[in-house]
Every structure is written in structure tokens, then in C-alpha cells.
Design a protein around this motif. Structure first.
Motif, PDB file in Angstrom:
ATOM      1  N   GLU A  31       0.845  -1.191   0.000  1.00 49.86           N
ATOM      2  CA  GLU A  31       0.000   0.000   0.000  1.00 49.86           C
ATOM      3  C   GLU A  31       0.883   1.245   0.000  1.00 49.86           C
ATOM      4  OE1 GLU A  31      -3.852  -2.030   2.236  1.00 49.86           O
ATOM      5  OE2 GLU A  31      -2.779  -0.403   3.232  1.00 49.86           O
ATOM      6  N   GLY A  32       0.556   2.190  -0.877  1.00 45.04           N
ATOM      7  CA  GLY A  32       1.296   3.444  -0.926  1.00 45.04           C
ATOM      8  C   GLY A  32       1.168   4.185   0.397  1.00 45.04           C
ATOM      9  N   ILE A  40       1.828   5.820  -4.540  1.00 47.36           N
ATOM     10  CA  ILE A  40       2.260   5.142  -5.771  1.00 47.36           C
ATOM     11  C   ILE A  40       1.663   5.874  -6.981  1.00 47.36           C
ATOM     12  CG2 ILE A  40       2.225   2.985  -7.069  1.00 47.36           C
ATOM     13  CD1 ILE A  40       1.805   1.583  -4.248  1.00 47.36           C
ATOM     14  N   ALA A  41       2.470   6.705  -7.624  1.00 48.97           N
ATOM     15  CA  ALA A  41       1.975   7.446  -8.784  1.00 48.97           C
ATOM     16  C   ALA A  41       2.066   6.620 -10.061  1.00 48.97           C
ATOM     17  CB  ALA A  41       2.776   8.730  -8.961  1.00 48.97           C
ATOM     18  N   ARG A  42       3.042   5.713 -10.100  1.00 47.24           N
ATOM     19  CA  ARG A  42       3.324   4.980 -11.341  1.00 47.24           C
ATOM     20  C   ARG A  42       3.877   3.610 -11.014  1.00 47.24           C
ATOM     21  NH1 ARG A  42       8.302   5.999 -14.952  1.00 47.24           N
ATOM     22  NH2 ARG A  42       8.806   7.395 -13.214  1.00 47.24           N
ATOM     23  N   VAL A  43       3.483   2.646 -11.817  1.00 44.37           N
ATOM     24  CA  VAL A  43       4.008   1.283 -11.731  1.00 44.37           C
ATOM     25  C   VAL A  43       4.588   0.959 -13.096  1.00 44.37           C
ATOM     26  CG1 VAL A  43       3.404  -1.154 -11.392  1.00 44.37           C
ATOM     27  CG2 VAL A  43       2.215   0.622 -10.072  1.00 44.37           C
ATOM     28  N   LEU A 118       7.753   0.419  -8.317  1.00 36.24           N
ATOM     29  CA  LEU A 118       6.746   1.382  -7.873  1.00 36.24           C
ATOM     30  C   LEU A 118       7.445   2.732  -7.741  1.00 36.24           C
ATOM     31  CD1 LEU A 118       5.037  -0.731  -5.056  1.00 36.24           C
ATOM     32  CD2 LEU A 118       4.588  -0.717  -7.523  1.00 36.24           C
TER      33      LEU A 118
ATOM     34  N   VAL B  30       2.337   2.240 -16.124  1.00 36.44           N
ATOM     35  CA  VAL B  30       0.941   2.498 -15.786  1.00 36.44           C
ATOM     36  C   VAL B  30       0.924   3.643 -14.778  1.00 36.44           C
ATOM     37  CG1 VAL B  30      -1.212   1.471 -14.997  1.00 36.44           C
ATOM     38  CG2 VAL B  30       0.617  -0.014 -15.843  1.00 36.44           C
ATOM     39  N   ILE B  40      -3.642   4.811  -7.726  1.00 42.09           N
ATOM     40  CA  ILE B  40      -3.219   3.463  -7.322  1.00 42.09           C
ATOM     41  C   ILE B  40      -2.918   3.467  -5.822  1.00 42.09           C
ATOM     42  CG2 ILE B  40      -1.499   1.647  -7.655  1.00 42.09           C
ATOM     43  CD1 ILE B  40      -1.037   2.932 -10.512  1.00 42.09           C
ATOM     44  N   ALA B  41      -3.874   2.980  -5.037  1.00 45.12           N
ATOM     45  CA  ALA B  41      -3.677   2.950  -3.590  1.00 45.12           C
ATOM     46  C   ALA B  41      -2.897   1.714  -3.157  1.00 45.12           C
ATOM     47  CB  ALA B  41      -5.031   2.964  -2.879  1.00 45.12           C
TER      48      ALA B  41
END
Lengths: 145, 145
Positions: A31-32, A40-43, A118, B30, B40-41
Motif C-alpha cells: 500500500e502506498g 504510488i503514482a506509477r508502476v 513502484l 501504468v 493506485i492505492a
């Protein structure tokens, strides 16, 4: 969010993530702002990586990231401008936190390896430092502050 | 954020993600609120899944998710209470968006498959509907509204 306080500004830091084990497979969650010290802005993820490929070769001015081997394994080398360390990532339950102003290189990808990252911010080309000498100067300036 | 407007509230919707191809491997990224219609949590992933395992078997009241096969393949079956569809996920460049109030099941995992899921909210057990009849009632109420 307490994890950020535990992380020094230096090299990569290994984060052990929770695992829900089950006869139907293992599940790890992140969890961000909880398991990683940012929202988490980007994966993004790397796949179809040739076993002799080298990835990375840059640092970021602001971006923070956590790197995972979701399948297979690879080597992560980090450099804060004063010293270097290396880590072998091979366990999906463990992430390597890479702070800002850390030069990173990844290689020795195993067949079929998947590297997931992440990231704390959307993509921004101006945040990259791709020249190693420029990185050394930026890291030295940051240490003086 | 325009993607949310393109997504109907029904079944899973396949999202084609960007790919940066390179002789050193492929990279797909993404961004929350951009390539997926939510921030994205939480990120979670399934691994060490036996080939005969069945995962899922629930719906969510509010949670939205996008499901990816980062390695290997599996079958995703979705059900909105009126009809059923199935998808075979096998391409890391493609995610399946699952809206709220969709019953989902996953099976036929290939050896070494890795299923990654991006989720709109932190874990909340009260958001799960684990009883199929209760799901049918909730889906019917949502259609009336």
C-alpha cells in the motif's frame, strides 16, 4: 506513515512485505504511504529482458522507487557517489527502496525475469541524471546541504 | 483523466498499455489516473500459484481493479449478475479493468504465472462480497438505481 522515518537517505534499503500464504498460491501486497514511503503514482515493469542486458545507468533528482523481482532474479547495483553496494533480488516478498540521487544499474537477469518498480511520481525526463559525472556533482552538492 | 469516461460499468474491459521496446527488454508503465481510471492505492501480486488453483470467487462493493499477467497466463472469468464473460490474460501489455460489483474468478494458471493487480483503495474486508447470492442481490439493486 512511519516507514519513511526508518529509511536513511543512502543506499538501497530492503523492505520485507507482507505475504498471505495459501494452498492456492502466495499473495503479497503493497500500500502506498504504508509499506512504501510514498504514494504510488506509477508502476512499471521490465520483461523479455535478455540475460546479458544492462538496465538503469541513471539517477533521479527527486523520484523515489521500490524495485521488486516478481519472477526470476537480477542484480541491482547502487551508488550514492561515495560508495557502492549490490543486491541480488530474487524474492517477490522483498523490495529494494532506492532514494533520490542514487545511481542504479541492473544486470544478470535470469531467463524470464520480471522486474516491477513502484515510483513516487509520473514520468518526467527532466528528473533523470544520465551522465555519471553530473550525478557525482549533484550528489556532492546534496551532501554539503 | 479521460479513461474513466470510456469505461462502461459492466464487465472487464481490456486496457492496452504503452510499451517502450528496447534491445535490452520491454518496459510497460501504468500511471494512476491516466492509464487506469483511479489513483493506485495498492498493488498486490499472486505467485507460486498451483496450476489447478482457483482464485477470486468474490466481488467488491466499491473497489476497482486492473489485473495483469506479468508472467505466464491465466483465465479471468467475470460476471455482472446478468451475464458472464471470460478472458485469457497472457500479455503484460494488457490489463483487465474490473469495476465494482463484478464477480470474478481466476484459474488455469500456467506454471510460474504472476498475476499483478492495481487497486483503487487499501484493503478493506467489509468491501468484499464473498457470497454469490448476496452478490446477485447487490448487483440487481445497483441496476435499479
Amino acid at each position: 506513515m512511519s516507514l519513511g522515518n526508518q529509511l536513511s537517505p543512502g543506499m538501497a534499503q530492503l523492505i520485507d512485505l507482507p505475504v498471505v500464504t495459501d494452498p492456492r498460491g502466495d499473495l503479497t501486497f503493497v500500500e502506498g504511504g504504508n509499506h512504501v514511503p510514498f504514494d504510488i503514482a506509477r508502476v512499471y515493469y521490465l520483461y523479455n529482458v535478455p540475460v546479458d542486458a544492462e538496465r538503469g545507468g541513471h539517477a533521479h533528482r527527486q523520484l523515489q522507487q521500490v524495485v521488486f523481482a516478481l519472477s526470476g532474479s537480477f542484480r541491482l547495483r547502487v551508488d550514492d557517489g561515495k560508495a557502492r553496494e549490490e543486491y541480488w533480488l530474487r524474492d517477490p516478498r522483498q523490495g529494494a527502496f532506492i532514494n533520490r540521487l542514487i545511481w542504479r544499474e541492473m544486470d544478470r537477469f535470469s531467463q524470464g525475469a520480471v522486474c516491477m518498480v513502484l515510483a513516487s511520481h509520473p514520468y518526467d525526463e527532466t528528473d533523470y541524471i544520465r551522465d555519471y559525472d553530473e550525478f557525482l556533482q549533484a550528489a556532492a552538492r546534496a551532501r554539503v546541504r
